[in-house]
Design a protein around this motif. Structure first.
Motif, short mmCIF file in Angstrom:
data_model
loop_
_atom_site.label_atom_id
_atom_site.label_comp_id
_atom_site.label_asym_id
_atom_site.label_seq_id
_atom_site.Cartn_x
_atom_site.Cartn_y
_atom_site.Cartn_z
N SER A 91 9.00 13.56 -3.29
CA SER A 91 10.29 13.95 -3.17
C SER A 91 10.52 15.40 -2.13
O SER A 91 9.36 15.64 -1.62
N THR B 123 13.31 19.41 -4.46
CA THR B 123 13.38 18.99 -5.94
C THR B 123 11.98 19.37 -6.37
O THR B 123 12.02 19.80 -7.47
N ARG C 21 12.42 21.40 -10.17
CA ARG C 21 12.33 20.67 -11.24
C ARG C 21 11.51 21.36 -12.53
O ARG C 21 11.84 21.26 -13.51
N PRO D 3 17.82 17.52 -11.08
CA PRO D 3 17.24 16.15 -11.09
C PRO D 3 16.77 15.77 -12.23
O PRO D 3 15.50 15.77 -12.88
N ASP E 96 15.94 13.10 -8.44
CA ASP E 96 16.06 14.00 -7.19
C ASP E 96 17.24 13.50 -6.29
O ASP E 96 17.47 14.30 -5.19
#
Length: 454
Positions: free
Chosen positions: A140, A144, A148, A183, A376
């Motif tokens: 990703s 992201t 995350r 995400p 994402d």
């Protein structure tokens, strides 16, 4: 054949472990092709579930890891649940595969590093047990990868799931993201997902991080990641530009759409593809169809078999729609996307905004209509529309009027032309990055040096 060559040349062997989904297999196999060109010997250790086509890559050794997934589990739309089962089931079998494999190879063919997709974190545990260096590969974006891990903290603070009143609120220290852009997967247990996030983003003994991104796109985010993880970080993307011929599609590509594109005029076609995973219902399909029809613009539309649960393909399409667009629409089951985006006739891309698709569109100078589905994709869409300014939002329920306006804006109006110019500027910066002396080439050389040192 590869083994005989390796014995003669004493190549260092890398074991690459991809995640078992199209968006993860693609960049890992591209990375494998690149590292093969740097004189490493490549073993792809993959799950039985969604296993890649080994015949397309005769220069690699393939090692199938028993994953213990039942047919019912494989058909589960909860991808997080599938990945948790894969990680639970594969640690022991992967370790056994490597031990048996290394017993049958010569001294010069020992594994110097395991490069693993961060979602198959069982690989890092096995590398640690066998005292083999490991490197995490995040498929990703840097955005992201940076945001995350904070989901766990936000959950503890009661901020997720975000109440309606907070959906438009900016995420602290992660602008331009709003809480609605975080995400998160919409299927399955949130607690279960966040447990997986904690394991995915815990590097433990890994020596470095590889990212399929470009320094010029995500400079500040890469700096954040270096500060957080304190290990070398290698942004060596876009990988598909270094490895353009690597055959990785799990679905059969319909190249018949290329002759159709050849008949269209410059920048006239909107290409529509919502990726390899997303599903929709009949009403959503109908609204997309009539939005495209009413826009009066030529379109190439990918509709995967099974996109609509219970439907084989497009048999439920309105006959009136098919009659209306027969001279300016082309519908296929799967397209050779990189060729499509590079085609002179394609002037816009209506996308789910997966990271591979995002990079491919930027690399060809094609502006986007952004309709993220989950995970994402929401982060990527926000950066496309509010950071790089090369995409149009298509948020909320799919409605034909909104679709028609978005397509016309992107393809015919000044706003769309300005986006096209901005994405061409980004394309130029990426081209410089992958050229001699560019940032991606520099980081790729540094990665090869690190791997050689193990």
């Amino acid at each position: 054949m590869e083994k005989m060559e390796n014995e003669g040349r004493n190549l260092k062997r890398l074991v690459l472990v991809p995640g078992p989904f199209q968006g993860h297999l693609t960049p890992m196999l591209q990375l494998a092709t690149i590292l093969k060109s740097k004189d490493f010997s490549i073993t792809i250790a993959h799950t039985l579930f969604n296993s890649p086509d080994s015949s397309a890559h005769p220069d690699f050794t393939f090692l199938c890891i028993p994953d213990g997934l039942s047919e019912q589990e494989v058909g589960n739309p909860d991808l997080v649940s599938i990945m948790r089962r894969v990680n639970d089931n594969c640690k022991f079998s992967f370790k056994e595969c490597l031990i048996q494999g290394t017993n049958h190879t010569k001294l010069g063919d020992k594994i110097c590093c395991i490069i693993y997709d961060a979602i198959v974190y069982f690989s890092e545990a096995v590398a640690r047990d066998l005292k083999i260096p490991s490197i995490a590969f995040h498929t990703s974006s840097a955005a992201t990868t940076a945001v995350r891990p904070i989901l766990i903290q936000l959950m503890a603070q009661g901020h997720i799931p975000a109440p309606d009143s907070m959906l438009e609120v900016p995420v602290p220290l992660h602008q331009p993201l709003r809480f609605k852009d975080l995400p998160i997967f919409n299927v399955g247990s949130l607690d279960y997902f966040l447990e997986g996030v904690a394991l995915t983003y815990n590097l433990r003994s890994s020596s470095a991080i590889i990212l399929n991104t470009v320094h010029c796109l995500e400079e500040s985010l890469l700096a954040q990641l270096r500060q957080k993880y304190q290990v070398p970080i290698f942004p060596i993307g876009p990988l598909h530009k270094f490895s353009p011929t690597s055959a990785v599609s799990l679905l059969q590509e319909d190249t018949g759409c290329i002759p159709w594109l050849d008949k269209q005029t410059h920048n006239s076609v909107i290409y529509v593809s919502l990726g390899s995973v997303a599903h929709m219902n009949q009403d959503q399909l109908s609204e997309m169809a009539w939005g495209l029809a009413n826009s009066k613009e030529p379109f190439l539309w990918v509709i995967r078999p099974g996109t609509i649960p219970g439907s084989e393909w497009t048999e439920s399409m309105d006959e009136e729609f098919e009659e209306c667009v027969k001279d300016r629409g082309c519908i296929v089951k799967w397209a050779p996307q990189k060729k499509v985006l590079a085609h002179d006739a394609v002037g816009g891309f209506w996308s789910h905004c997966g990271w591979n698709s995002t990079l491919e569109s930027i690399c060809e100078g094609v502006p986007m209509i952004c309709q993220p589905c989950f995970g994402d994709q929401k982060v990527n869409a926000r950066y496309l529309t509010h950071e790089w300014m090369v995409g149009l939002d298509l948020e909320g329920e799919i409605e034909r009027g909104a679709v028609e306006r978005a397509v016309r804006t992107l393809m015919k109006e000044k706003e769309g032309e300005e986006m096209r110019q901005r994405v061409l500027d980004l394309k130029h910066k990426v081209d410089v990055s992958i050229g001699d002396g560019g940032s991606s080439c520099h980081y790729l050389s540094e990665l090869a040096e690190l791997l050689t040192s193990f």
